[in-house]
Design an enzyme around this catalytic site. Sequence first.
Site, short mmCIF file in Angstrom:
data_model
loop_
_atom_site.label_atom_id
_atom_site.label_comp_id
_atom_site.label_asym_id
_atom_site.label_seq_id
_atom_site.Cartn_x
_atom_site.Cartn_y
_atom_site.Cartn_z
CB CYS A 101 65.48 41.08 7.57
SG CYS A 101 67.07 42.53 7.80
CB CYS A 197 67.61 41.07 3.92
SG CYS A 197 67.46 42.58 5.25
#
Length: 366
Positions: A101, A197
Amino acid sequence: MSSKPRVVVGLSGGVDSAVSAYLLKREGWDVVAIFMKNWEDDDDDEYCSSRQDFLDAASVADVIGIEIEHVNFAAEYKDRVFAEFLREYQAGRTPNPDVLCNAEIKFKAFLEHAMRLGAQKIATGHYARVRERAGRFELLKGIDGTKDQSYFLHRLNQAQLSKTLFPIGELRKTEVRELASDIGLPNAKKKDSTGICFIGERPFREFLNRYIAKEPGPIKDERGRTIGQHAGLSFYTLGQRQGLGIGGVKDKGARRGGGEHAPWFVARKDLAHNTLWVVQGHDHPWLLASSLRADDASWIAGAPPPPGLYAAKTRYRQSDAACTLSGVEGARFDLAFAEPQWAVTPGQSAVLYDGDVCLGGGVIGA
């Protein structure tokens, strides 16, 4: 248009990014905040609190006196991060979505968007530091060793680091919270977020169930005895202790490293035979590894460090472990540890350090 240099801050709704934005405004930057929305499949208040997070971020922006923009990167997240996340789980590995991410969303899609807004720099609330030396950029650990996030940032490159500021990297978490209270930020006491995330805190097996087919199979102990059934190898990770659904084995021959009611740990995943192997005792030999091979290496300097003695982490919440780097070839490298490491997990990141300097790392292979 302001004559001050512009920095675009990723404002998440949490206290770390809020204090980062405040510090930059205090330093004289033209600060613009971006709130990133990256998950849409079931964006509800129970697990994925993006609505509340945006309200918190907007409140912070109002107190600090900066503009905030709501940006949707859900398509990029699904294509670049979540699809890879599922592929890794289906292959029996345990990926680290935060690493991907950061590389694909926060320091690529977000960075590109910020540059279009005329930014000279971007900033996030990570506990890490950037240092420039002779025209090269180094990623350093955050001063607060208990919060250091360089592990998750090890795939950043020179171009990304050259544009990045980590305003709280020199502070401890307690100082960040105190500062937030002193300046009257509305989220000064907000709990730190955990979970995947941008996807949030949710029952993980239930969540994966919606994307990965269940293939139950046997759970076996080190002697080859079937002692239970697993729900599908994708739903387990090495070193896992909870959620196995098995009790103690009342057979003294099975007790290596613990008594008959010693806890069970996932030790191996055999995809070919769809078998989950478990052992009793935290320090069972099957849970310890003296070496590893990593692939898909990414080096912050743009080239690998020379073979030799370094330190490494094979999981985030871990002390640095002394190791020797060797076998560096293409995107592959080998690490040998001075002391055996516990539950070295395929799919996780092996991240290399030279003191406080994060050198990069790779994905642990089977």
